[in-house]
Design a protein around this motif. Sequence first.
Motif, PDB file in Angstrom:
ATOM      1  N   SER A  26       0.816  -1.212   0.000  1.00 23.47           N
ATOM      2  CA  SER A  26       0.000   0.000   0.000  1.00 23.47           C
ATOM      3  C   SER A  26       0.849   1.261   0.000  1.00 23.47           C
ATOM      4  O   SER A  26       0.482   2.251  -0.642  1.00 23.47           O
ATOM      5  N   ILE A  27       1.979   1.242   0.693  1.00 28.78           N
ATOM      6  CA  ILE A  27       2.883   2.403   0.659  1.00 28.78           C
ATOM      7  C   ILE A  27       3.286   2.679  -0.786  1.00 28.78           C
ATOM      8  O   ILE A  27       3.201   3.806  -1.272  1.00 28.78           O
ATOM      9  N   GLY A  28       3.725   1.643  -1.497  1.00 33.25           N
ATOM     10  CA  GLY A  28       4.139   1.815  -2.895  1.00 33.25           C
ATOM     11  C   GLY A  28       3.021   2.336  -3.770  1.00 33.25           C
ATOM     12  O   GLY A  28       3.218   3.247  -4.584  1.00 33.25           O
ATOM     13  N   GLU A  29       1.829   1.779  -3.608  1.00 29.35           N
ATOM     14  CA  GLU A  29       0.690   2.205  -4.424  1.00 29.35           C
ATOM     15  C   GLU A  29       0.288   3.647  -4.120  1.00 29.35           C
ATOM     16  O   GLU A  29       0.017   4.426  -5.032  1.00 29.35           O
ATOM     17  N   VAL A  30       0.283   4.003  -2.840  1.00 37.24           N
ATOM     18  CA  VAL A  30      -0.092   5.367  -2.461  1.00 37.24           C
ATOM     19  C   VAL A  30       0.966   6.362  -2.929  1.00 37.24           C
ATOM     20  O   VAL A  30       0.633   7.437  -3.436  1.00 37.24           O
ATOM     21  N   LEU A  31       2.248   6.019  -2.790  1.00 39.59           N
ATOM     22  CA  LEU A  31       3.303   6.918  -3.284  1.00 39.59           C
ATOM     23  C   LEU A  31       3.176   7.099  -4.793  1.00 39.59           C
ATOM     24  O   LEU A  31       3.264   8.225  -5.292  1.00 39.59           O
ATOM     25  N   ASP A  32       2.971   6.002  -5.523  1.00 42.70           N
ATOM     26  CA  ASP A  32       2.826   6.111  -6.980  1.00 42.70           C
ATOM     27  C   ASP A  32       1.643   6.991  -7.350  1.00 42.70           C
ATOM     28  O   ASP A  32       1.751   7.871  -8.201  1.00 42.70           O
ATOM     29  N   ARG A  33       0.517   6.774  -6.700  1.00 42.83           N
ATOM     30  CA  ARG A  33      -0.685   7.551  -7.017  1.00 42.83           C
ATOM     31  C   ARG A  33      -0.528   9.020  -6.592  1.00 42.83           C
ATOM     32  O   ARG A  33      -0.823   9.927  -7.355  1.00 42.83           O
ATOM     33  N   SER A  34      -0.043   9.240  -5.392  1.00 40.96           N
ATOM     34  CA  SER A  34       0.072  10.607  -4.869  1.00 40.96           C
ATOM     35  C   SER A  34       1.081  11.438  -5.650  1.00 40.96           C
ATOM     36  O   SER A  34       0.827  12.604  -5.946  1.00 40.96           O
ATOM     37  N   PHE A  35       2.218  10.843  -5.967  1.00 43.90           N
ATOM     38  CA  PHE A  35       3.277  11.607  -6.614  1.00 43.90           C
ATOM     39  C   PHE A  35       3.180  11.614  -8.133  1.00 43.90           C
ATOM     40  O   PHE A  35       3.969  12.272  -8.796  1.00 43.90           O
ATOM     41  N   SER A  36       2.197  10.893  -8.692  1.00 40.75           N
ATOM     42  CA  SER A  36       2.049  10.926 -10.148  1.00 40.75           C
ATOM     43  C   SER A  36       1.283  12.170 -10.596  1.00 40.75           C
ATOM     44  O   SER A  36       1.263  12.491 -11.775  1.00 40.75           O
ATOM     45  N   GLU A  37       0.680  12.874  -9.637  1.00 36.54           N
ATOM     46  CA  GLU A  37      -0.016  14.117  -9.970  1.00 36.54           C
ATOM     47  C   GLU A  37       1.013  15.159 -10.418  1.00 36.54           C
ATOM     48  O   GLU A  37       2.084  15.273  -9.848  1.00 36.54           O
ATOM     49  N   GLY A  38       0.676  15.927 -11.443  1.00 33.97           N
ATOM     50  CA  GLY A  38       1.593  16.908 -12.005  1.00 33.97           C
ATOM     51  C   GLY A  38       2.051  17.976 -11.038  1.00 33.97           C
ATOM     52  O   GLY A  38       3.144  18.516 -11.170  1.00 33.97           O
TER      53      GLY A  38
END
Length: 152
Positions: A26-38
């Motif tokens: 979940s850490i990996g998924e949340v980091l990917d989702r959160s930081f993929s925002e421009g």
Amino acid sequence: MEITGLPHVDVHTQIVAADAHAVWQSIGEVLDRSFSEGRFAGYARLVGCPDRTPAGPRPMAKGSVYPGFHVRSADPGRELVLVGRHYFSTYALVFRLDETGPGLTRLRAETRARFPGPVGTLYRLLVIGTRGHAISVRRLLAAVRRRAEHVR
């Protein structure tokens, strides 16, 4: 960069009703989702971060990059060390996972940072002094908790 030489800023904790493996994913998924925002890439560019776009191995491992951070070390299910730097600060965000019982994991996020010079002092006041950093980290941990408990 040696993170133990960076001054302690704060630590935030969440108890997650999931095992450490689910929390790690979940850490990996949340980091990917959160930081993929421009907006994160734009902010990283604005303050002079060398790490500006997501890159590297997925799921997260040493060498993975998120805007503003790169993975210094990753011990799945136990510890993730993100480090970064920009014009006003050198910093680390360390996630630690401890199984506290069957299906329960304590997730901690420790921030360490140095804010050199007068501009760094002002930046610290704006980011840490306003509690903006604390709010952001708590939201991140809550998102990880929700994701891990949902996947369970």
